[in-house]
Design a protein around this motif. Structure first.
Motif, short mmCIF file in Angstrom:
data_model
loop_
_atom_site.label_atom_id
_atom_site.label_comp_id
_atom_site.label_asym_id
_atom_site.label_seq_id
_atom_site.Cartn_x
_atom_site.Cartn_y
_atom_site.Cartn_z
N ARG A 107 1.03 -1.44 0.27
CA ARG A 107 -0.02 0.37 -0.04
C ARG A 107 0.94 1.26 -0.18
N PHE A 108 0.32 2.45 -1.07
CA PHE A 108 0.80 3.67 -0.37
C PHE A 108 0.93 3.72 1.01
N GLU A 109 1.72 5.08 1.58
CA GLU A 109 1.49 5.61 2.22
C GLU A 109 0.93 6.86 1.79
N LEU A 110 0.27 7.20 3.61
CA LEU A 110 -0.52 8.18 3.49
C LEU A 110 0.07 9.70 2.44
N ASN A 111 0.84 10.45 2.89
CA ASN A 111 1.23 10.97 2.10
C ASN A 111 2.50 10.99 1.16
N HIS A 112 2.17 9.77 0.29
CA HIS A 112 2.13 9.82 -0.87
C HIS A 112 0.92 9.21 -1.76
N ILE A 113 -0.01 8.88 -1.31
CA ILE A 113 -0.98 9.14 -2.03
C ILE A 113 -1.31 10.55 -2.38
N LYS A 114 -1.49 11.56 -1.12
CA LYS A 114 -1.74 12.94 -1.51
C LYS A 114 -0.69 13.27 -2.17
N ARG A 115 0.28 12.62 -2.28
CA ARG A 115 1.04 13.96 -3.10
C ARG A 115 0.11 13.18 -5.06
N ILE A 116 0.25 11.73 -5.15
CA ILE A 116 -0.03 11.78 -6.60
C ILE A 116 -1.63 12.14 -6.90
N VAL A 117 -2.23 11.99 -5.87
CA VAL A 117 -3.40 12.86 -6.41
C VAL A 117 -3.97 13.88 -6.35
#
Length: 430
Positions: free
Chosen positions: A160-170
């Motif tokens: 799973r991507f970490e939360l900060n990486h999810i936010k960066r991608i989105v």
């Protein structure tokens, strides 16, 4: 030439061996083939096939002028549709380029998000046995986000991507969508397989070495005299490796593949014909109900993408697996209600297909019954997928997803409004 239904052989990838009247007319390129085309009679050498889809195939090519490039060659049928302007991929690319040219002419900075939409480098015509094709020259990318996640899950099923990486991608997808919407187009097909990871930095020598040690591959030749007097050779799709920053903190993801894009002013034509858009498993409710739709469906898709990155449940935000006594649209609407809450009465009863699915009080005629497998509410599914997250992280993520997945498109935020959302407004994405 045989009809496809008369042939027992199942082709392994795009059916380039069949004419356009049977299978769209995919260009039958070969590795090492030379293509001379474009305004300067540029010679391109075909190096490998990168992939294929409904509208065409994509090839890695090389030329002295452009060096390494990706060349998307539309099928003969898709090329004709674009020329006659009832398919809009070329229109989308032209509008994206025009936005950049307008900014340059006025000595203004490039619009927000311009670096997060894959542009065309050039556009030209090529010929094949199937007739003419439009070819789009594009920057080289490694793979789609979907493939990266799939490969990562094969190595580690719990990836799973970490939360900060999810936010960066989105965030990157959001700014790319902001630029795309500025063209007056609706993407309609925003999903992880249409998000691409570009090659970055001085990658030419590294890519050359990779191609030398990883040659292009083909399937075993197939002989079928009903189709061709020559052995049929189909090349394997082979994506490229990541070249560039290895840290997710430095990643870039770009929006691409505009094959399903539609100008806002043309959406009513598709609605009046009852023509569906968007992948079936993530289709916005207004599309299912044949209500007017537009750029808000891309916000719905952005929410579905963010949900998938959070939960790791790729392609199944609204599980449309068969349920006894229900058709796929009934299942989808019931799953939407399960995840997002009840439908607003006013928005469903005024929709052309509203009475097919809802009673006079706006309740589903066929809700999910007690014996049907429940997938859970939005909060429950985030909590289940991310037991290590804090309550605050779960609630803030849920809040962002709820904004994107507002059932009534009239109150769904625009991408410009969404960019100010506190969930990711502070995230650096460059």
């Amino acid at each position: 030439m045989a009809d496809e239904s008369q042939c027992s052989w199942i082709y392994p990838e795009e059916p380039h061996m069949y004419p356009s009247s049977v299978a769209g007319g995919y260009i039958p390129l070969k590795i090492g083939q030379k293509l001379t085309t474009g305004p300067w009679d540029t010679e391109f050498t075909v190096l490998r096939k990168l992939g294929w889809g409904a509208s065409g195939s994509v090839w890695l090519v090389h030329s002295e002028h452009y060096h390494f490039s990706a060349m998307k060659v539309l099928t003969a049928v898709e090329s004709k549709a674009c020329s006659q302007q009832y398919r809009y991929e070329l229109e989308a690319l032209t509008r994206l380029q025009q936005l950049k040219e307008d900014a340059a002419a006025q000595s203004k900075p490039l619009p927000l998000g311009s670096h997060y939409c894959i542009p065309s480098i050039s556009l030209f015509a090529v010929d094949s046995t199937h007739s003419g094709h439009w070819a789009i020259l594009l920057p080289v990318c490694s793979s789609s986000l979907e493939k990266f996640i799939g490969d990562a899950m094969k190595k580690n099923i719990g990836f799973r991507f970490e939360l900060n990486h999810i936010k960066r991608i989105v965030r990157q997808v959001s700014v790319g969508l902001h630029f795309f919407h500025a063209t007056g187009m609706v993407h309609t097909d925003l999903k992880s397989s249409n998000l691409f990871i570009p090659l970055e930095g001085q990658y030419t020598s590294e890519l050359s070495e990779y191609l030398h040690t990883h040659p292009a591959l083909a399937y075993d030749p197939h002989v079928d005299l009903q189709i061709s007097p020559e052995p049929i050779i189909t090349f394997r799709s082979q994506t490229l490796p990541r070249i560039g920053p290895t840290s997710f903190d430095q990643w870039h993801v770009c929006l691409g593949d505009y094959g399903e894009a539609v100008p806002v002013e043309k959406t009513h034509e598709l609605t009046s014909k009852g023509q569906d858009v968007m992948p079936a498993s993530m289709r916005a409710p207004e599309v299912t109900l044949h209500a007017p739709w537009g750029q808000p469906i891309d916000i719905w898709a952005l929410g579905a993408l963010a949900f998938e990155l959070v939960t790791g449940d790729m392609g199944h935000i609204f599980d449309v697996s068969p349920v006894s006594g229900m058709n796929i649209d009934e299942i989808r609407l019931a799953r939407i209600e399960e995840l997002c809450g009840p439908f607003p009465k006013s928005s469903v009863l005024n929709a052309p297909r509203g009475k097919s699915f809802f009673d006079s009080e706006g309740r589903l005629l066929k809700p999910l019954l007690g014996g049907t497998s429940s997938r859970g509410t939005l909060h429950q599914r985030i909590e289940l997928a991310r037991p290590d997250w804090s309550k605050q992280d779960i609630l803030e993520t849920e809040g962002f997803l709820k904004r994107c997945l507002m059932i009534d498109p009239a109150v769904r935020p625009t991408v410009k409004e969404l960019l100010d959302d506190q969930w990711y407004s502070h995230v650096a994405y460059h």
